[in-house]
Design a protein around this motif. Structure first.
Motif, mmCIF file in Angstrom:
data_model
loop_
_atom_site.group_PDB
_atom_site.id
_atom_site.type_symbol
_atom_site.label_atom_id
_atom_site.label_comp_id
_atom_site.label_asym_id
_atom_site.label_seq_id
_atom_site.Cartn_x
_atom_site.Cartn_y
_atom_site.Cartn_z
ATOM 1 N N ALA A 65 0.836 -1.202 0.000
ATOM 2 C CA ALA A 65 0.000 0.000 0.000
ATOM 3 C C ALA A 65 0.874 1.257 0.000
ATOM 4 C CB ALA A 65 -0.916 -0.014 1.216
ATOM 5 N N LYS A 66 0.231 2.414 -0.026
ATOM 6 C CA LYS A 66 0.954 3.679 -0.016
ATOM 7 C C LYS A 66 1.755 3.819 1.272
ATOM 8 C CE LYS A 66 0.269 8.664 -0.537
ATOM 9 N NZ LYS A 66 -0.724 9.753 -0.729
ATOM 10 N N SER A 67 2.975 4.305 1.143
ATOM 11 C CA SER A 67 3.853 4.486 2.298
ATOM 12 C C SER A 67 3.687 5.891 2.859
ATOM 13 C CB SER A 67 5.312 4.259 1.887
ATOM 14 O OG SER A 67 6.199 4.704 2.895
ATOM 15 N N ASP A 68 3.434 5.988 4.159
ATOM 16 C CA ASP A 68 3.339 7.305 4.790
ATOM 17 C C ASP A 68 4.702 7.975 4.866
ATOM 18 O OD1 ASP A 68 0.602 6.994 5.178
ATOM 19 O OD2 ASP A 68 0.882 6.027 7.136
ATOM 20 N N GLU A 69 5.749 7.190 5.098
ATOM 21 C CA GLU A 69 7.092 7.757 5.247
ATOM 22 C C GLU A 69 7.729 8.092 3.906
ATOM 23 O OE1 GLU A 69 6.118 4.860 6.446
ATOM 24 O OE2 GLU A 69 6.377 4.806 8.632
ATOM 25 N N PHE A 70 7.452 7.278 2.876
ATOM 26 C CA PHE A 70 8.074 7.466 1.561
ATOM 27 C C PHE A 70 6.991 7.420 0.479
ATOM 28 C CE2 PHE A 70 11.033 5.302 4.426
ATOM 29 C CZ PHE A 70 12.100 6.195 4.430
ATOM 30 N N PRO A 71 6.130 8.434 0.409
ATOM 31 C CA PRO A 71 5.004 8.398 -0.537
ATOM 32 C C PRO A 71 5.435 8.379 -1.998
ATOM 33 C CG PRO A 71 5.228 10.577 0.466
ATOM 34 C CD PRO A 71 6.142 9.664 1.224
ATOM 35 N N MET A 72 6.662 8.827 -2.288
ATOM 36 C CA MET A 72 7.108 8.884 -3.685
ATOM 37 C C MET A 72 7.269 7.498 -4.312
ATOM 38 S SD MET A 72 9.735 8.837 -1.447
ATOM 39 C CE MET A 72 9.985 10.573 -1.048
ATOM 40 N N VAL A 73 7.369 6.431 -3.497
ATOM 41 C CA VAL A 73 7.570 5.097 -4.068
ATOM 42 C C VAL A 73 6.264 4.481 -4.560
ATOM 43 C CG1 VAL A 73 9.596 4.709 -2.634
ATOM 44 C CG2 VAL A 73 7.376 3.879 -1.846
ATOM 45 N N LYS A 74 5.141 5.170 -4.335
ATOM 46 C CA LYS A 74 3.823 4.763 -4.834
ATOM 47 C C LYS A 74 3.372 3.456 -4.184
ATOM 48 C CE LYS A 74 4.634 7.311 -9.099
ATOM 49 N NZ LYS A 74 4.686 7.268 -10.574
ATOM 50 N N GLU A 75 2.558 2.667 -4.888
ATOM 51 C CA GLU A 75 2.039 1.434 -4.312
ATOM 52 C C GLU A 75 1.947 0.357 -5.378
ATOM 53 O OE1 GLU A 75 -2.150 1.886 -3.113
ATOM 54 O OE2 GLU A 75 -2.078 3.856 -4.052
ATOM 55 N N GLY A 76 1.756 -0.885 -4.938
ATOM 56 C CA GLY A 76 1.695 -2.013 -5.867
ATOM 57 C C GLY A 76 2.666 -3.102 -5.463
ATOM 58 N N GLY A 77 3.013 -3.970 -6.431
ATOM 59 C CA GLY A 77 3.977 -5.026 -6.165
ATOM 60 C C GLY A 77 5.315 -4.449 -5.733
ATOM 61 N N ARG A 78 6.163 -5.281 -5.124
ATOM 62 C CA ARG A 78 7.420 -4.781 -4.571
ATOM 63 C C ARG A 78 8.569 -5.703 -4.947
ATOM 64 N NH1 ARG A 78 4.799 -6.124 0.409
ATOM 65 N NH2 ARG A 78 6.682 -7.337 0.765
ATOM 66 N N ASN A 79 9.697 -5.103 -5.253
ATOM 67 C CA ASN A 79 10.958 -5.836 -5.377
ATOM 68 C C ASN A 79 12.084 -4.812 -5.365
ATOM 69 O OD1 ASN A 79 13.171 -7.489 -6.049
ATOM 70 N ND2 ASN A 79 11.852 -8.871 -7.173
ATOM 71 N N ALA A 80 12.510 -4.448 -4.165
ATOM 72 C CA ALA A 80 13.468 -3.358 -3.976
ATOM 73 C C ALA A 80 14.884 -3.787 -4.344
ATOM 74 C CB ALA A 80 13.426 -2.888 -2.529
ATOM 75 N N MET A 81 15.619 -2.871 -4.973
ATOM 76 C CA MET A 81 17.025 -3.098 -5.313
ATOM 77 C C MET A 81 17.799 -1.803 -5.103
ATOM 78 S SD MET A 81 16.749 -5.470 -8.717
ATOM 79 C CE MET A 81 15.364 -6.577 -8.948
ATOM 80 N N ALA A 82 19.104 -1.928 -4.853
ATOM 81 C CA ALA A 82 19.894 -0.744 -4.509
ATOM 82 C C ALA A 82 21.268 -0.775 -5.166
ATOM 83 C CB ALA A 82 20.060 -0.646 -2.996
ATOM 84 N N GLY A 83 21.759 0.438 -5.476
ATOM 85 C CA GLY A 83 23.105 0.609 -5.989
ATOM 86 C C GLY A 83 23.145 0.653 -7.500
#
Length: 647
Positions: free
Chosen positions: A131-149
């Protein structure tokens, strides 16, 4: 061999620990990256699927983007997200205990062979749920698969003109495979977040898999493609260049037809043409030296002479930057139309040992038709093959390759190849059979020989120079090579225009009927080919093919549903529902309904047993509705697959 540095999570010699551990408490770390300047470690942490909080057991699922400035314990399996704690849970009895303490986490797993007392939980860097993130609203909502770097530094590319500028120094790229966004994270000297800004927010990506800055200072991206577990046509490696000045426009040209009899009137559309700087644009279409101006974004051109034309759309911005898009038009020959019909039975699935009737028909404006007798049956190639796997794109791709000899042969017939090459005899150049024999086992042969056709050269077959053919496109050259390499191979005999085929006992794949016809062409143009396929797939509906809430089929609840699109239920008489039963599962039934969750009921399936259903004709969306009114919120089972049968 390796050495263990100081500063890891546990000192050397500490009992019940391993000194090589730097971070622990990871669930599913993805795309690990190290900032070479600060030494900070970054990674994406793919979290659990739970879509909502459980008042007894704990929080919903979160993905995390983590930063380790020093060694640490990052929480899993006792914490997730902003170190939200899970409750202790006894899977045998279903009893819920107290929630974990992030300051003093205790590892009470019966499988634990290390310390019972864990370090305090390190804080996450960025975290977000479905769902929508209160802390990081810019990431939107939907499926998730976070990656970094990675983290960028312009000093790594001194003197490299193509590198990104200093503005990007020290900024971390983060991205999400499911949501297809990228952000730049700016940090202070201590590594704390100062700003999160979108990167290329107006560009549509196809599931970002990995990012890396190349030695040229440019950013390279791997895209998985739009479909899960598929051989995606849109999977690709792309390069992202930084353009600090005026960016050129992006020309897009589409046509309403690519071939046809004379006179041929074609409508060209520049819709989709754009400028990344929103500059005003001017455009023109150039056809055989003649220039056309658009009316309402469209150009209309009538071709009166036979030939192969390459219209060119030229788009220019106010600063003089130009972009070009091209199309190919064949005037004077209309493509044939091949159709395959299955007059009876199921049109989605095959059943081992059950014959499938088919009929093929070809119509061509210039050549006539098979029904009139003007197109001979032996000029139509019809095959029946099994292709392993569920991937229908791969099925289509494989059969395009199988029929590549048809357009490849036509291209050679309409070129100057025969001036120097014969099929089975040496001429000025080697026979095609000799070429096929030499390169048949060379996996790079198609690309290598296509390049040779275009650029020319000598030395492989003697000193005779092969002329260059810069007018031949790379795609056409590859088709020509595929035809040459196919020579001498044992070919499967073509099937008759009408008949029946019998699928074997192969599992998890598709039987494919493919028909193709290469027309006779006409003066001034080349031959055209049409090919069509009908794929009958294995009668098994797997969980990963279903349309459902992510993760829902792993822990099925009462009154939830999943659906399968475009399912022909003709001749289906029974189903076998395979599920996985765990210690805490309470079981249930599966209702089979047509076109919507409360649609017409055609049967009820018992777990791990065969169940009769009412015979239904036609193609439908098949809904599986999971039922157990006494479940009380507990999981019924994990759904695996539904096997269909005509028995």
């Amino acid at each position: 061999s390796y050495t263990i540095p100081e500063g890891n999570l546990f000192p050397k010699g500490e009992a019940l620990t391993r000194p090589a551990i730097y971070v622990m408490g990871n669930r599913n770390p993805y795309r690990i990256s190290i900032d070479k300047r600060t030494g900070y470690l970054y990674w994406g942490e793919v979290g659990p699927d739970a879509g909502s909080n459980d008042s007894l057991r704990g929080p919903r699922g979160y993905d995390e983007l983590n930063q380790a400035r020093k060694a640490g314990y990052f929480g899993w399996p006792y914490f997730v997200g902003k170190n939200y704690p899970y409750a202790k849970y006894d899977f045998a009895s279903g009893k819920v205990g107290p929630r974990a303490n992030p300051e003093q986490p205790i590892n009470e797993s019966p499988n634990n062979t290390g310390k019972r007392e864990l370090p305090p939980v390190a804080p996450p860097f960025i975290w977000y749920p479905y769902a929508k993130s209160d802390e990081f609203p810019m990431v939107k909502e939907g499926g998730r698969n976070a990656m970094a770097g990675p983290v960028y530094y312009s000093d790594d590319f001194k003197g490299v003109r193509t590198a990104f500028p200093k503005y990007f120094d020290g900024k971390l790229l983060i991205y999400d495979w499911m949501r297809n966004w990228m952000f730049l994270v700016s940090m202070d000297k201590q590594g704390a977040i100062m700003d999160i800004e979108p990167f290329m927010p107006h560009t549509k990506f196809n599931n970002i898999m990995d990012l890396a800055y190349g030695p040229d200072g440019k950013l390279y991206m791997l895209e998985y493609g739009t479909q899960w577990f598929k051989q995606n046509f849109d999977a690709r490696l792309i390069r992202i260049d930084y353009n600090g000045g005026n960016r050129p426009p992006q020309a897009v040209l589409t046509v309403n037809k690519t071939n046809g009899a004379l006179p041929l009137t074609v409508e060209f559309d520049e819709q989709g043409t754009s400028d990344p700087d929103s500059d005003p644009l001017t455009s023109e279409l150039i056809v055989d030296g003649e220039r056309y101006t658009a009316k309402n974004g469209k150009f209309t051109v009538t071709f009166d002479k036979p030939g192969v034309y390459t219209p060119e759309l030229r788009v220019r911005d106010q600063n003089g930057a130009v972009s070009v898009a091209r199309a190919e038009i064949i005037a004077g020959n209309e493509s044939p139309k091949v159709t395959i019909s299955i007059p009876e039975g199921n049109k989605t699935f095959y059943f081992p040992g059950t014959a499938v009737s088919y009929a093929v028909e070809v119509n061509d404006r210039e050549d006539g038709s098979t029904s009139s007798g003007k197109i001979r049956p032996d000029s139509v190639r019809i095959t029946f093959d099994f292709v392993k796997g569920y991937d229908m794109i791969k099925v289509a791709q494989g059969h395009q390759k199988a029929a590549a000899e048809l357009p490849g042969k036509a291209l050679i017939e309409n070129s100057d190849c025969k001036s120097c090459h014969l099929v089975d005899q040496k001429s000025a150049g080697p026979a095609f059979l000799q070429v096929a024999d030499r390169y048949r086992d060379d996996k790079d042969a198609v690309a290598k020989l296509a390049d040779k056709i275009i650029k020319g050269g000598a030395g492989v077959w003697g000193t005779t120079e092969m002329a260059a053919h810069p007018q031949i496109s790379k795609d056409d050259a590859q088709k020509m090579v595929e035809y040459i390499l196919s020579l001498g191979k044992k070919k499967t005999p073509s099937l008759p225009l009408k008949g029946s085929v019998v699928p074997g006992n192969e599992q998890e794949g598709a039987y494919v009927i493919t028909a193709s016809y290469n027309d006779q062409g006409s003066k001034g143009t080349r031959s055209l080919t049409d090919m069509t396929s009908v794929a009958l797939r294995s009668p098994v509906l797997k969980a990963e093919q279903a349309v459902s809430t992510p993760g829902a089929l792993l822990a099925v609840k009462h009154n939830t549903s999943a659906s399968f699109d475009q399912i022909d239920l003709t001749t289906i008489k029974s189903v076998y529902a395979s599920v996985i039963m765990g210690a805490t599962h309470v079981s249930g039934e599966i209702e089979l309904r047509l076109d919507k969750p409360d649609g017409e009921l055609i049967g009820t399936a018992k777990p791990n047993s065969s169940s009769k259903i009412r015979e239904t004709k036609g193609v439908h969306t098949l809904y599986l509705v999971f039922k157990n009114e006494r479940a009380g919120g507990k999981d019924l089972f994990s759904f695996s697959e539904l096997r269909l049968s005509n028995q």
